[in-house]
Motif scaffolding. Structure first.
Motif, mmCIF file in Angstrom:
data_model
loop_
_atom_site.group_PDB
_atom_site.id
_atom_site.type_symbol
_atom_site.label_atom_id
_atom_site.label_comp_id
_atom_site.label_asym_id
_atom_site.label_seq_id
_atom_site.Cartn_x
_atom_site.Cartn_y
_atom_site.Cartn_z
ATOM 1 N N ALA A 382 26.464 -4.058 5.605
ATOM 2 C CA ALA A 382 26.501 -2.748 4.968
ATOM 3 C C ALA A 382 26.219 -1.615 5.945
ATOM 4 C CB ALA A 382 25.502 -2.701 3.811
ATOM 5 N N THR A 383 25.511 -1.916 7.032
ATOM 6 C CA THR A 383 25.184 -0.887 8.020
ATOM 7 C C THR A 383 26.111 -0.916 9.230
ATOM 8 O OG1 THR A 383 23.558 -2.372 9.044
ATOM 9 C CG2 THR A 383 22.750 -0.829 7.368
ATOM 10 N N GLY A 384 27.040 -1.877 9.253
ATOM 11 C CA GLY A 384 27.981 -1.965 10.361
ATOM 12 C C GLY A 384 27.391 -2.543 11.627
ATOM 13 N N THR A 385 26.300 -3.309 11.509
ATOM 14 C CA THR A 385 25.642 -3.881 12.689
ATOM 15 C C THR A 385 25.864 -5.379 12.824
ATOM 16 O OG1 THR A 385 23.569 -4.155 11.442
ATOM 17 C CG2 THR A 385 23.854 -2.103 12.691
ATOM 18 N N ALA A 386 26.692 -5.957 11.967
ATOM 19 C CA ALA A 386 26.982 -7.390 12.056
ATOM 20 C C ALA A 386 27.988 -7.633 13.169
ATOM 21 C CB ALA A 386 27.525 -7.913 10.732
ATOM 22 N N GLU A 387 27.637 -8.505 14.083
ATOM 23 C CA GLU A 387 28.505 -8.772 15.218
ATOM 24 C C GLU A 387 29.800 -9.447 14.779
ATOM 25 O OE1 GLU A 387 28.379 -11.124 19.531
ATOM 26 O OE2 GLU A 387 26.563 -10.944 18.306
ATOM 27 N N GLY A 388 30.931 -8.806 15.049
ATOM 28 C CA GLY A 388 32.228 -9.390 14.750
ATOM 29 C C GLY A 388 32.619 -9.384 13.294
ATOM 30 N N MET A 389 31.820 -8.762 12.422
ATOM 31 C CA MET A 389 32.122 -8.711 10.996
ATOM 32 C C MET A 389 31.890 -7.295 10.490
ATOM 33 S SD MET A 389 30.312 -12.210 9.590
ATOM 34 C CE MET A 389 29.365 -12.875 10.960
ATOM 35 N N ARG A 390 32.658 -6.894 9.488
ATOM 36 C CA ARG A 390 32.560 -5.519 9.013
ATOM 37 C C ARG A 390 32.961 -5.441 7.538
ATOM 38 N NH1 ARG A 390 32.159 -0.882 11.965
ATOM 39 N NH2 ARG A 390 32.862 1.073 11.011
ATOM 40 N N ALA A 391 32.198 -4.698 6.775
ATOM 41 C CA ALA A 391 32.543 -4.403 5.387
ATOM 42 C C ALA A 391 32.922 -2.932 5.298
ATOM 43 C CB ALA A 391 31.371 -4.704 4.464
ATOM 44 N N GLU A 392 34.060 -2.651 4.671
ATOM 45 C CA GLU A 392 34.553 -1.276 4.583
ATOM 46 C C GLU A 392 34.398 -0.677 3.191
ATOM 47 O OE1 GLU A 392 35.386 0.406 7.073
ATOM 48 O OE2 GLU A 392 35.814 -1.068 8.643
ATOM 49 N N ARG A 393 34.302 -1.518 2.159
ATOM 50 C CA ARG A 393 34.276 -0.986 0.789
ATOM 51 C C ARG A 393 32.987 -1.309 0.047
ATOM 52 N NH1 ARG A 393 39.189 -3.447 1.264
ATOM 53 N NH2 ARG A 393 38.721 -5.058 -0.280
ATOM 54 N N GLY A 394 32.430 -2.482 0.258
ATOM 55 C CA GLY A 394 31.212 -2.851 -0.456
ATOM 56 C C GLY A 394 30.839 -4.285 -0.188
ATOM 57 N N VAL A 395 29.568 -4.600 -0.433
ATOM 58 C CA VAL A 395 29.022 -5.932 -0.182
ATOM 59 C C VAL A 395 28.386 -6.457 -1.467
ATOM 60 C CG1 VAL A 395 27.409 -7.305 1.183
ATOM 61 C CG2 VAL A 395 28.531 -5.318 2.219
ATOM 62 N N LEU A 396 28.726 -7.687 -1.821
ATOM 63 C CA LEU A 396 28.069 -8.398 -2.921
ATOM 64 C C LEU A 396 27.192 -9.476 -2.325
ATOM 65 C CD1 LEU A 396 27.686 -9.289 -5.916
ATOM 66 C CD2 LEU A 396 29.740 -10.712 -5.619
ATOM 67 N N VAL A 397 25.927 -9.523 -2.744
ATOM 68 C CA VAL A 397 25.001 -10.527 -2.223
ATOM 69 C C VAL A 397 24.308 -11.215 -3.384
ATOM 70 C CG1 VAL A 397 23.185 -8.772 -1.928
ATOM 71 C CG2 VAL A 397 23.013 -10.949 -0.718
ATOM 72 N N CYS A 398 24.160 -12.528 -3.277
ATOM 73 C CA CYS A 398 23.462 -13.295 -4.307
ATOM 74 C C CYS A 398 22.009 -13.489 -3.899
ATOM 75 C CB CYS A 398 24.123 -14.655 -4.516
ATOM 76 S SG CYS A 398 23.398 -15.588 -5.886
ATOM 77 N N ALA A 399 21.094 -12.981 -4.706
ATOM 78 C CA ALA A 399 19.673 -13.289 -4.557
ATOM 79 C C ALA A 399 19.422 -14.520 -5.417
ATOM 80 C CB ALA A 399 18.807 -12.116 -5.010
ATOM 81 N N SER A 400 19.368 -15.664 -4.760
ATOM 82 C CA SER A 400 19.473 -16.947 -5.471
ATOM 83 C C SER A 400 18.212 -17.359 -6.207
ATOM 84 C CB SER A 400 19.855 -18.056 -4.482
ATOM 85 O OG SER A 400 18.879 -18.147 -3.454
ATOM 86 N N GLY A 401 17.071 -16.680 -5.952
ATOM 87 C CA GLY A 401 15.851 -17.075 -6.639
ATOM 88 C C GLY A 401 14.727 -16.091 -6.424
ATOM 89 N N HIS A 402 13.670 -16.230 -7.232
ATOM 90 C CA HIS A 402 12.515 -15.338 -7.092
ATOM 91 C C HIS A 402 11.519 -15.899 -6.086
ATOM 92 C CE1 HIS A 402 9.566 -17.807 -9.185
ATOM 93 N NE2 HIS A 402 10.297 -17.855 -10.291
ATOM 94 N N GLY A 403 10.608 -15.027 -5.627
ATOM 95 C CA GLY A 403 9.654 -15.414 -4.604
ATOM 96 C C GLY A 403 8.212 -15.442 -5.064
#
Length: 448
Positions: A382-403
């Motif tokens: 989302a911040t454009g700091t991933a090496e070799g990868m880039r999102a231009e429109r949006g990111v979906l992330v799964c928070a798979s469980g509580h802590g």
């Protein structure tokens, strides 16, 4: 609970190349790991049928906690300085505290119909053991859980909850199995050992069957409810994402959120989003491992599967990301990685827990350390700091469980007591030196 609940699980198998066939184990000692596997689970693992109706009894159980929430995490976006929207799909709101209940309920249903009386399993952080204990209680099965001993000592209340649900819980290595008694600390990682103990114990117990929650193709199929729900929820928000992120131990959480997007893209002839598997930097099978035939547990009695692996004999450093400390990725995820359809990102536990802290502060949701790895990867995209990868429109992330049962990890993080130990290249090379490789990583279809 109101909202969309899929009526069927959706398989990705019709939309990818055929998986490499399993090989016979190096050592044979009695029945294989899947000797008691119900035929419906076998069919779900090998058939290229796309939609599998969810049985009514399983759907009724799902309705108690599904659909799970999805929201735009604007507070998290501001905290990380995001360039694009970040959407969070949260799976922690059930008795197990994680996505694991989706397949646990399905497996308990199929095993009970097959006449099995007891399910036995190994668990790392305890989410899977808790999920299976809850599912067994619902479907009238006994449950025995071998939990990684170091994890159980740090999270004793996981054991308490499993026992409340009627399960027997044993710290692994235990004295109940030969594989546990023979353990001298020099072979295998602890989750592989716990699974090995469960395999041996199930084989020796009348009416029992071994059940596993993550790496099998059928368990990933059952998790497809996550991604299918997310697709509908994003459409309701008129949201567009071009990157989907999940953490990877063996692959069920990542498979659940990401693979329905791949299936939909192939079925409709549209570009697939970037599918990013966030793994622990201490267990970098997808980012630093090899595609080879390897065993899935410490007994060596199961089939050798084609997987990205760092070697089942590699001794993985201890960390608070217990659910990610498995030496290999599921064969479905591995095959897609090999074909260039999945990307991988290694994340350290300090970075993961910081991402978890940010979600807690700015979204009032406390994620498990495993989910923190996915959040940290999503932040990079989302911040454009991933090496070799880039999102231009949006990111979906799964928070798979509580802590909530991982607060000791957060305490150590806040006190500055944690560090990360990444595997040395020579150690990884040695751990995989005896494995038969499937082939070199393909560049076809990979993003530049």
């Amino acid at each position: 609970m109101n909202g969309f609940l899929p009526g069927s699980w959706r398989s990705v198998l019709p939309h990818i190349d055929e998986l490499p066939a399993d090989r016979s184990p190096r050592v044979t000692s009695g029945q294989g790991v899947q000797a008691n596997l119900p035929m419906e689970l076998v069919r779900q693992s090998i058939s290229r049928k796309e939609y599998w109706p969810i049985p009514d009894e399983v759907a009724d159980a799902y309705r108690k906690f599904r659909p799970t929430p999805l929201w735009r995490a604007t507070g998290f976006e501001r905290a990380i300085g995001a360039r694009v929207p970040v959407y969070v799909k949260y799976e922690g709101g059930n008795i197990s505290g994680s996505h694991k209940l989706n397949t646990a309920l399905a497996q308990a249903y199929y095993y009970s119909r097959a006449g099995v009386k007891e399910l036995v399993t190994g668990t790392g952080a305890g989410q899977w053991g808790t999920a299976l204990a809850a599912a067994c209680a619902l479907f009238g099965l006994r449950c025995t859980v071998f939990m990684v001993g170091s994890s159980l000592s740090r999270k004793p209340y996981r054991g308490v909850l499993m026992r409340m649900l009627g399960a027997e819980v044993h710290a692994s290595p235990s004295g109940l199995t030969a594989v546990g008694r023979d353990h001298d600390g020099s072979r295998g990682n602890s989750l592989s050992l716990a699974i090995g103990e469960a395999v041996e114990y199930a084989k020796a117990t009348d009416g029992a069957a071994f059940s596993i929650g993550s790496g099998e193709t059928y368990s990933i199929l059952h998790q497809s409810v996550i991604g299918q729900e997310a697709q509908v929820q994003l459409a309701e928000l008129d949201a567009d994402v071009d990157a989907v992120v999940g953490c990877v131990g063996a692959g069920s959480n990542f498979g659940g959120i990401a693979l329905p997007f791949h299936a939909e893209a192939v079925a409709t002839g549209t570009p697939a989003p970037l599918l990013v598997a966030a793994e622990s930097s201490t267990t970098p099978k997808l980012s630093r491992g090899v595609y080879a035939y390897d065993q899935t547990d410490a007994t060596g009695t199961g089939p050798l599967e084609a997987m990205y692996t760092i070697g089942s004999d590699y001794v993985i450093p201890d960390s608070h990301s217990a659910g990610l400390r498995f030496h290999a990725a599921a064969k479905v995820v591995s095959a897609m990685r090999h074909a260039g359809q999945v990307e991988a990102m290694g994340i350290g536990q300090v970075e993961a827990l910081e991402a978890g802290r940010l979600l807690t502060v700015h979204e009032t949701v406390l994620p498990a350390p495993e989910s923190g790895h996915a959040l940290a990867a999503a932040a990079k995209l989302a911040t454009g700091t991933a090496e070799g990868m880039r999102a231009e429109r949006g990111v979906l992330v799964c928070a798979s469980g509580h802590g909530y049962l991982d607060l000791a990890a957060y305490q150590q993080f806040l006190d500055g007591e944690l560090s990360d130990v990444a595997p040395l290249p020579e150690a990884l090379s040695a751990a995989v030196s005896g494995l038969d490789r499937v082939g070199e990583l393909s560049t076809a279809g990979r993003r530049p």
